[in-house]
Design an enzyme around this catalytic site. Structure first.
Site: not given
Lengths: 70, 70, 70, 70, 70, 70
Positions: D1-3
């Site tokens: 779930m990276p940003y």
């Protein structure tokens, strides 16, 4: 003393909608965390569709493929 | 190796003022933390008044009310 | 109504140094842009050396190589 | 779930280059950290040269001095 | 596809309060902007009191002075 | 002169994985945009699962529900 940064895609968000986002998020922080609205900042950044990637592609391309049933 | 992000409202900040902000903040980091200016970044983001919320409302509205004595 | 985020490496920065960074940067924004300190936020994030990359490598490795004359 | 937030100077980066940055960074996160691309966001912010400081001066001035051999 | 970053002071915010902040802010973005919650990220950063400045001083000092009637 | 901030969940990412993320992203920016690695910063922020929301709930809860077939 919260600071909230909201990043959304730029697509004709109205002044009224921005006001509702600011009011709504401030209310959440006041209600849940008892924060003082006077020192609560909400900053909205609007990002061009071609500058926002999801699933390894640009957002406009992503939506096109999704609409096409890919 | 510091990175500094300055968010301010967009209201006719001049090139000279931006230069002074960059120089001033870099000087603080050099003086207090002994940082190397060559690897010190200062990035200024200018934010539309209607995109910045304080006290649950937009900044331009906030100033209007304050000027009106609310 | 500025918001400033300062990212530095985590390496025993003292409370007094943080106070000096906060005071110094706030002074710059008051002096150059006539900002109100009462609504000026400075947030310092301290980042582990192994989480900060420069020149494609981690900061501690970067310093080792530099000290070794690479 | 990276940003992932990529800040670069604004200087005629094309749509194709942005697509390549988004694809390339997403690939790194999938390959190294086994992240799901479907929930990986990459947001590119383009910053005016006069809003980006390095070595205590603005980027365009920095480049001028470097080109002049300073 | 919004991304929201909430910066608050670190002071014993519970898991339940964080859940309420996440739910509340997501609801605002769904209700006002018709965003899809499945691609809405809320990231909460908790910041030590001595790392957060307001009015040119650290937050804990700021509160002490305020409580003392300064 | 890019600055890249990578936000990921905190879950035993190793020093070697961080090095690979830093190297990989730097390579993308050099290859696609011809950036100088010497002035390219990559900062990784690791975020607790309970501080990261998706779909209106915390990441650990989100994964539990997904694993349960919700």
């Amino acid at each position: 003393m919260p600071y909230v940064n909201v990043k959304i895609t730029r697509e004709d968000v109205t002044r009224e909608q921005k006001a509702a986002v600011i009011e709504g998020i401030t209310d959440v922080l006041v209600r849940v965390l008892n924060k003082d609205p006077a020192t609560t900042f909400i900053v909205i950044d609007e990002v061009e569709l071609e500058n926002w990637g999801i699933a390894g592609i640009q957002t406009d391309e992503y939506r096109r493929r999704k609409a096409a049933g890919d």
